[in-house]
Design a protein around this motif. Sequence first.
Motif, mmCIF file in Angstrom:
data_model
loop_
_atom_site.group_PDB
_atom_site.id
_atom_site.type_symbol
_atom_site.label_atom_id
_atom_site.label_comp_id
_atom_site.label_asym_id
_atom_site.label_seq_id
_atom_site.Cartn_x
_atom_site.Cartn_y
_atom_site.Cartn_z
ATOM 1 N N PHE A 74 0.967 -1.262 -0.099
ATOM 2 C CA PHE A 74 0.077 -0.094 -0.152
ATOM 3 C C PHE A 74 0.972 1.388 -0.092
ATOM 4 N N VAL A 75 1.942 1.205 0.967
ATOM 5 C CA VAL A 75 2.801 2.440 1.047
ATOM 6 C C VAL A 75 3.389 2.845 -0.539
ATOM 7 N N ALA A 76 4.004 1.748 -1.064
ATOM 8 C CA ALA A 76 4.585 1.780 -2.313
ATOM 9 C C ALA A 76 3.787 2.158 -3.408
ATOM 10 N N ARG A 77 2.483 1.893 -3.262
ATOM 11 C CA ARG A 77 1.358 2.612 -4.321
ATOM 12 C C ARG A 77 1.217 3.889 -3.926
ATOM 13 N N VAL A 78 1.108 4.071 -2.716
ATOM 14 C CA VAL A 78 0.757 5.580 -2.463
ATOM 15 C C VAL A 78 1.964 6.479 -2.703
ATOM 16 N N LEU A 79 3.148 6.331 -2.587
ATOM 17 C CA LEU A 79 4.155 6.928 -3.117
ATOM 18 C C LEU A 79 4.365 7.114 -4.812
ATOM 19 N N VAL A 80 3.729 5.950 -5.323
ATOM 20 C CA VAL A 80 3.944 6.227 -6.676
ATOM 21 C C VAL A 80 2.561 7.050 -6.971
ATOM 22 N N LEU A 81 1.470 6.705 -6.567
ATOM 23 C CA LEU A 81 0.429 7.714 -7.143
ATOM 24 C C LEU A 81 0.675 9.165 -6.306
ATOM 25 N N THR A 82 1.246 9.526 -5.532
ATOM 26 C CA THR A 82 1.724 10.717 -5.070
ATOM 27 C C THR A 82 2.408 11.483 -6.243
ATOM 28 N N VAL A 83 3.635 10.587 -6.659
ATOM 29 C CA VAL A 83 4.404 11.349 -7.685
ATOM 30 C C VAL A 83 3.534 11.551 -9.001
ATOM 31 N N LEU A 84 2.707 10.532 -9.345
ATOM 32 C CA LEU A 84 1.989 10.888 -10.684
ATOM 33 C C LEU A 84 0.952 12.029 -10.509
ATOM 34 N N VAL A 85 0.149 12.095 -9.210
ATOM 35 C CA VAL A 85 -0.761 13.197 -8.961
ATOM 36 C C VAL A 85 0.276 14.532 -9.224
ATOM 37 N N GLY A 86 1.325 14.766 -8.435
ATOM 38 C CA GLY A 86 2.141 15.674 -8.271
ATOM 39 C C GLY A 86 2.375 16.107 -9.975
ATOM 40 N N LEU A 87 2.820 15.134 -10.767
ATOM 41 C CA LEU A 87 3.283 15.541 -12.023
ATOM 42 C C LEU A 87 2.033 16.099 -12.678
ATOM 43 N N PHE A 88 0.929 15.483 -12.530
ATOM 44 C CA PHE A 88 -0.293 15.944 -13.558
ATOM 45 C C PHE A 88 -0.626 17.469 -12.969
ATOM 46 N N TRP A 89 -0.559 17.433 -11.744
ATOM 47 C CA TRP A 89 -0.899 19.175 -11.228
ATOM 48 C C TRP A 89 0.203 19.815 -11.753
ATOM 49 N N VAL A 90 1.272 19.450 -11.896
ATOM 50 C CA VAL A 90 2.279 20.371 -12.420
ATOM 51 C C VAL A 90 2.162 20.944 -14.009
ATOM 52 N N TRP A 91 1.615 19.936 -14.533
ATOM 53 C CA TRP A 91 0.871 20.353 -15.914
ATOM 54 C C TRP A 91 -0.330 21.084 -15.898
ATOM 55 N N TYR A 92 -1.276 20.667 -15.194
ATOM 56 C CA TYR A 92 -2.605 21.369 -15.051
ATOM 57 C C TYR A 92 -2.677 22.667 -14.471
ATOM 58 N N GLN A 93 -2.268 22.549 -13.265
ATOM 59 C CA GLN A 93 -2.267 23.844 -12.283
ATOM 60 C C GLN A 93 -0.882 23.836 -11.507
ATOM 61 N N PRO A 94 0.209 24.280 -11.817
ATOM 62 C CA PRO A 94 1.417 24.012 -11.209
ATOM 63 C C PRO A 94 1.317 24.948 -9.805
ATOM 64 N N GLU A 95 0.847 25.856 -9.738
ATOM 65 C CA GLU A 95 0.515 26.628 -8.251
ATOM 66 C C GLU A 95 -0.046 25.612 -7.144
ATOM 67 N N ARG A 96 -0.841 24.749 -7.513
ATOM 68 C CA ARG A 96 -1.397 24.047 -6.646
ATOM 69 C C ARG A 96 -0.716 22.626 -6.528
ATOM 70 N N ALA A 97 0.231 22.236 -7.348
ATOM 71 C CA ALA A 97 0.816 20.976 -7.499
ATOM 72 C C ALA A 97 1.224 20.395 -6.277
ATOM 73 N N PHE A 98 1.941 21.035 -5.380
ATOM 74 C CA PHE A 98 2.567 20.863 -4.077
ATOM 75 C C PHE A 98 1.548 20.390 -3.079
ATOM 76 N N GLU A 99 0.626 21.329 -2.842
ATOM 77 C CA GLU A 99 -0.247 20.963 -1.744
ATOM 78 C C GLU A 99 -1.200 19.732 -2.135
ATOM 79 N N VAL A 100 -1.647 19.665 -3.395
ATOM 80 C CA VAL A 100 -2.338 18.539 -3.706
ATOM 81 C C VAL A 100 -1.556 17.190 -3.355
#
Length: 271
Positions: free
Chosen positions: A198-224
Amino acid sequence: FFVGAWREWQARRLGMDTPVALALALAFVASIYESMRGGAEVYFDSLTMFVFFLLLGRFAEQNVRHRAQISLGVLSSGLPPLARRIEDGREVEVATLELAPGDTVRVAAGTTVPVDGTLLEAAAEVDEAILSGESRPLPKQVGESVLAGSVAVSRPLTLRVERTGAATLLSSLARMADGAQAEKPASLAMAERVARVFVARVLVLTVLVGLFWVWYQPERAFEVALSVLVVSCPCALSLATPAALTAALGRLTRLGLLSTRGHALETLAHA
């Protein structure tokens, strides 16, 4: 949390402390950065609340374990610290730890037998409730065994010492029950395996979500991304199973039932 995460990394396994440490470090560093540049978003309050609730959960778990250990300690501390050894026809008070096989001891009526021994004089009755749960006094004849932890009921006992300290049956029962607390049941091992995945998947998911928000709305990427890391922490998974099992075993001990295998409760559920 950071020490726990470091140990997990050294052991090359993922656990609950890894995402917690990452979340704390990222939020703290980001908050310092925002404070220094005069930004509007800081997370010090959220960090404090996050740590508080995590520690509250761990405190509850440790409290349950502590109560269970106290219940087990009743067994190991059931022997009196002093005994009366017969030397040259007179009674001498000595530490129970000084007794050795072959010594002769005198146990007054109403007191606890400190050793496993053989009854040398007249028949008597003893209470072995702490050993077997039997509340009725049991008759003992000359030459029969009298066990440590039992109580002389009808009259004083004169015993020849056979086993002392850790060699007594009472001490072996305490060790068996303590071993059951340390033994990992299948459900706990499964919870730990699931938590690692579960932890491994959470870490991967966090990275993917962060990358998506860097592309979609960079100013909110970190907090999301930080929110995903915090919310997905498997705290309940890692705390609930051991706490529940420890509480159950402690409750059984207080009821006079000793579990000598960690899987006993799980097996009983399928009986």
